[in-house]
Design an enzyme around this catalytic site. Structure first.
Site, short mmCIF file in Angstrom:
data_model
loop_
_atom_site.label_atom_id
_atom_site.label_comp_id
_atom_site.label_asym_id
_atom_site.label_seq_id
_atom_site.Cartn_x
_atom_site.Cartn_y
_atom_site.Cartn_z
N GLY A 1 38.69 38.97 44.75
CA GLY A 1 37.99 40.07 45.39
C GLY A 1 38.81 40.76 46.48
CB THR A 2 40.89 39.42 49.24
OG1 THR A 2 39.82 38.61 49.72
CG2 THR A 2 41.70 39.97 50.39
CG ASN B 1 29.54 39.40 52.34
OD1 ASN B 1 29.48 40.63 52.43
ND2 ASN B 1 30.19 38.67 53.21
CD GLN C 1 28.52 37.37 47.73
OE1 GLN C 1 27.68 36.68 47.18
NE2 GLN C 1 29.53 36.85 48.41
CB SER D 1 35.89 37.45 43.47
OG SER D 1 36.72 36.39 43.80
CB ALA D 2 36.57 34.30 38.54
CG HIS D 3 35.56 32.16 44.18
ND1 HIS D 3 34.90 31.74 45.31
CD2 HIS D 3 36.23 33.28 44.53
CE1 HIS D 3 35.17 32.57 46.30
NE2 HIS D 3 35.97 33.52 45.85
CB THR E 1 53.61 35.40 34.99
OG1 THR E 1 54.99 35.75 34.97
CG2 THR E 1 53.26 34.59 33.76
CB CYS F 1 35.36 35.29 53.74
SG CYS F 1 34.62 35.13 52.14
N1 PLP Z 1 33.88 41.08 48.90
C1 PLP Z 1 32.74 40.39 49.11
C2 PLP Z 1 31.45 41.13 49.17
C3 PLP Z 1 32.78 39.00 49.28
O1 PLP Z 1 31.64 38.34 49.49
C4 PLP Z 1 34.03 38.33 49.22
C5 PLP Z 1 34.10 36.88 49.45
O2 PLP Z 1 33.22 36.29 50.07
C6 PLP Z 1 35.19 39.09 48.97
C7 PLP Z 1 35.07 40.46 48.82
C8 PLP Z 1 36.52 38.46 48.86
O3 PLP Z 1 36.63 37.73 47.67
P1 PLP Z 1 37.73 36.59 47.48
O4 PLP Z 1 37.49 35.59 48.58
O5 PLP Z 1 37.47 36.03 46.15
O6 PLP Z 1 39.05 37.22 47.62
#
Ligand code: PLP
Length: 377
Positions: free
Chosen positions: A72-73, A150, A178, A198-200, A236, A322
């Protein structure tokens, strides 16, 4: 992990078992580099194509509109900086409650001369369409508004915001980190240009995600190097994680309705039990993402609640995981103008399809016990 009740699914989720099993194959057996022409890489290339198709189908995109990233970041930074570098010196519009991945990316651009407008939200965390209409009157290149927050779960009127943006000739990005895998998302119906995932956050592995880029959107490459990801995101490919992400998304979407129902059922029980115990609290947000429950307890400290719950085996968060090193009132709770008497007592409980009724009863009873103990001390 069984001694814990995990209720911090907005921070991260448990890996899908089928995804894990399939990932092992690509880590141990089919470990070839997808860019190589020999036969050993053929299955790897197939898996890459297949995963791209599954993910595209999951959000109603085309496979060549899906660009794999490290999460996501990266997707957020790429969206903001990649569009801006094609539009130097124009305005960017975002909101005051975005994730730090968006806010800090915008701040980076302010340092080099870009102008950013941070739209306010109301007490529920909603963006007013009219605020966007007013702000976009300036020469705007990009609008970035998160799909669901989030910390408080509020879902924004993305389709309407994207329509206003397009009417004014700008590009629209949404951070759907989210939301993906938890609500139905159709990029064509929403008519967004860019979307981060973001997969996790949807039972996939950590360190992998994607940016949806609508065909024809003007965006520069973010990581330079090889020609992977249609020449826009070099490096890669992380095949095992890409495969795991696709399986996790497919499995979540196949059971989407039942997962939503289950989580909402648990959520209602939690809120009703707190109310019947006469606990003084506010629920933050509105039209929230299923399972995302932000609660502010009068006269409490969110940090103390988190640690006492932890001692009882319940894992929650004070806000954004985060940003857990930052123990002040979060920028989101500030932006919604949460009453001071409640704001410091904020915790986020985020439930998932894996939580049970017993989990929720234990969480709520633990919370009630802790709050009553603190009050009587
Ligand atoms: N954007 C939102 C709304 C999030 O909640 C998060 C992580 O909590 C991110 C971006 C960042 O994702 P990642 O930690 O997978 O890079």
């Amino acid at each position: 992990m069984d001694k814990y009740i995990y209720a911090d699914n907005a921070a991260t989720t448990k890996l899908d078992m089928e995804a894990f099993e399939e990932m092992k194959l690509y880590l141990l057996n089919e470990y070839g580099n997808a860019s190589q022409p020999y036969s050993f890489s053929r299955n790897v290339k197939k898996a890459l194509l297949h995963s791209r198709k599954i993910i595209a189908k999951g959000i109603n995109a085309e496979p060549d509109e899906i660009y794999f990233t490290s999460g996501g970041t990266e997707s957020d930074n790429w969206a903001i900086k990649g569009v801006e570098s094609t539009n130097a010196q124009k305005f960017i519009i975002t909101s005051q409650i975005e994730h730090k991945a968006i806010i800090k990316a915008c701040e980076d651009l302010e340092v080099i001369g870009n102008k950013v407008v941070y739209l306010p939200v109301n007490n529920f965390g909603e963006i007013d369409d009219n605020e966007l209409v007013k702000a976009i009157a300036r020469d705007t290149s990009l609008v970035s508004i998160m799909y669901a927050n989030n910390e408080i779960g509020t879902i924004q009127p993305i389709k309407e915001l994207a329509a206003i943006t397009h009417k004014n000739g700008a590009v629209f990005h949404t951070d759907a980190v989210q939301a993906i895998g938890h609500v139905n998302i159709d990029v064509k119906e929403l008519d967004v240009d860019l979307l981060s995932a973001s997969a996790h956050k949807f039972n996939g592995p950590k360190g992998i995600g994607f940016l949806y880029v609508k065909k024809g959107t003007n965006i520069s490459s973010f990581i330079s190097g090889g020609s992977q990801e249609f020449g826009l995101r070099a490096g890669t490919e992380n095949i095992a994680s890409i495969v795991g992400m696709a399986i996790a998304l497919k499995n979540n979407l196949e059971h989407l309705e039942e997962n939503i129902k289950h989580v909402q059922y648990l959520e209602n029980i939690l809120i009703e039990e707190l109310k019947s115990a006469n606990i003084d609290f506010i629920r933050n947000g509105t039209n929230a993402l299923p399972g995302n429950i932000s609660l502010s307890f009068k006269g409490m400290s969110g940090e103390i609640l988190l640690h006492r719950l932890d001692l009882m085996g319940v894992l929650v968060s004070t806000g954004s995981a985060c940003d857990s090193v930052n123990t002040q009132i979060s920028h989101v709770i500030k932006a919604i103008n949460c009453d001071k008497e409640y704001a410091e007592g904020t915790i986020r409980i985020s439930l998932s399809k894996n939580n049970t009724l017993e989990d929720v009863k234990f969480i709520v009873n633990s919370l009630i016990k802790i709050i009553k103990n603190i009050k009587s001390a």
